[in-house]
Design a protein around this motif. Structure first.
Motif, PDB file in Angstrom:
ATOM      1  N   HIS A 227      34.935  83.430  41.990  1.00  0.00           N
ATOM      2  CA  HIS A 227      35.964  83.185  41.296  1.00  0.00           C
ATOM      3  C   HIS A 227      37.257  83.568  42.170  1.00  0.00           C
ATOM      4  CE1 HIS A 227      39.109  82.218  38.494  1.00  0.00           C
ATOM      5  NE2 HIS A 227      39.429  83.498  38.226  1.00  0.00           N
TER       6      HIS A 227
ATOM      7  N   LYS B  64      37.347  82.188  45.451  1.00  0.00           N
ATOM      8  CA  LYS B  64      38.060  80.870  45.444  1.00  0.00           C
ATOM      9  C   LYS B  64      39.480  80.656  45.426  1.00  0.00           C
ATOM     10  CE  LYS B  64      36.939  76.348  42.996  1.00  0.00           C
ATOM     11  NZ  LYS B  64      36.460  75.954  41.910  1.00  0.00           N
TER      12      LYS B  64
ATOM     13  N   LYS C 106      42.056  78.841  48.297  1.00  0.00           N
ATOM     14  CA  LYS C 106      43.096  77.955  47.737  1.00  0.00           C
ATOM     15  C   LYS C 106      44.455  78.091  48.564  1.00  0.00           C
ATOM     16  CE  LYS C 106      41.175  76.429  43.311  1.00  0.00           C
ATOM     17  NZ  LYS C 106      41.591  76.326  42.066  1.00  0.00           N
TER      18      LYS C 106
END
Length: 95
Positions: free
Chosen positions: A53, A56, A60
């Protein structure tokens, strides 16, 4: 710009990441900080789901620098990186 820095312990990955961060105004993420929850009572290892998580969220971003010795975890950092630095330092120099 997306930069990945890898190399042995003590090779200067963090120093290079900080220098590049200052030069290009890009945030740095240490793979160690993705792996560990830091607290005054001691570090606790994050779960694979927590690490995924957090990684990620980093990936981004439009620009990032990720530095750390871990290779197997975070393979996407190598795929997405515009530049990869491998700090290849001799064993004796590293001591």
């Amino acid at each position: 710009m997306k930069i990945r820095i890898i190399g042995p312990v003590g090779s200067g990955k963090t120093r290079l990441a900080k220098q590049l961060s200052l030069k290009y105004k890009i945030p740095v993420t240490s793979v160690d900080d993705l792996n560990w929850k830091r607290s005054p009572q001691g570090d606790v290892h994050r779960t694979p789901e927590e690490r995924a998580h957090l990684l990620k969220r980093v990936l981004k971003q439009d620009d990032w620098i990720v530095e750390g010795v871990q290779y197997c975890y975070g393979q996407k950092t190598f795929v997405d990186a515009d530049i990869i630095y491998f700090k290849n330092v001799s064993y004796l120099r590293n001591l």
